[in-house]
Design a protein around this motif. Sequence first.
Motif, PDB file in Angstrom:
ATOM      1  N   THR A  45       0.844  -1.190   0.000  1.00 33.32           N
ATOM      2  CA  THR A  45       0.000   0.000   0.000  1.00 33.32           C
ATOM      3  C   THR A  45       0.881   1.242   0.000  1.00 33.32           C
ATOM      4  N   LYS A  46       0.347   2.366  -0.403  1.00 29.29           N
ATOM      5  CA  LYS A  46       1.105   3.624  -0.430  1.00 29.29           C
ATOM      6  C   LYS A  46       1.639   3.957   0.963  1.00 29.29           C
ATOM      7  N   GLU A  47       0.817   3.780   1.988  1.00 27.87           N
ATOM      8  CA  GLU A  47       1.218   4.092   3.361  1.00 27.87           C
ATOM      9  C   GLU A  47       2.379   3.213   3.807  1.00 27.87           C
ATOM     10  N   TYR A  48       2.295   1.910   3.499  1.00 31.95           N
ATOM     11  CA  TYR A  48       3.356   0.988   3.889  1.00 31.95           C
ATOM     12  C   TYR A  48       4.657   1.328   3.163  1.00 31.95           C
ATOM     13  N   GLU A  50       5.557   4.254   2.038  1.00 33.92           N
ATOM     14  CA  GLU A  50       6.089   5.489   2.608  1.00 33.92           C
ATOM     15  C   GLU A  50       6.843   5.222   3.903  1.00 33.92           C
ATOM     16  N   ARG A  51       6.326   4.316   4.730  1.00 31.06           N
ATOM     17  CA  ARG A  51       7.021   3.955   5.974  1.00 31.06           C
ATOM     18  C   ARG A  51       8.345   3.266   5.676  1.00 31.06           C
ATOM     19  N   LYS A  53      10.219   3.682   2.996  1.00 34.88           N
ATOM     20  CA  LYS A  53      11.117   4.717   2.476  1.00 34.88           C
ATOM     21  C   LYS A  53      11.700   5.530   3.622  1.00 34.88           C
ATOM     22  N   ALA A  80       2.945   3.494  -6.940  1.00 33.30           N
ATOM     23  CA  ALA A  80       3.311   4.045  -5.626  1.00 33.30           C
ATOM     24  C   ALA A  80       4.781   3.799  -5.335  1.00 33.30           C
TER      25      ALA A  80
END
Length: 113
Positions: A45-48, A50-51, A53, A80
């Motif tokens: 997911t995008k949120e995962y 981002e974490r 990164k 993403a």
Amino acid sequence: MSIRHWNRRDVLRLGGAAAAAWCCTGVGRASEGSPLKRALIGKPTKEYLERLKAAGYDGMESEWRNWKPSAADAAAARAAADSLGLRIHSVLFGWANFNKAESFETDIRDVTA
């Protein structure tokens, strides 16, 4: 000249010294320009992403168990990852539980579907 016989302590002492030297040189660490890559397994997911990164990871191994993605889901995950400069190194799908006869047929059907 006598032949020296090694015992367990000699082997452990030499092995410990070699391991310490190897760790101190930084050979086993992933760093800028290193061929070693750091990745975790998870749902892409995008949120995962981002974490990951933010934590300094290079990418992830995507895990699709318990989730049936569509082509749009896969495209969104790749977009993403690309937008963050991360890679999805592999797609892990296929947890056949060989120890439970009652779920084996279902697991095989899900993996091959």
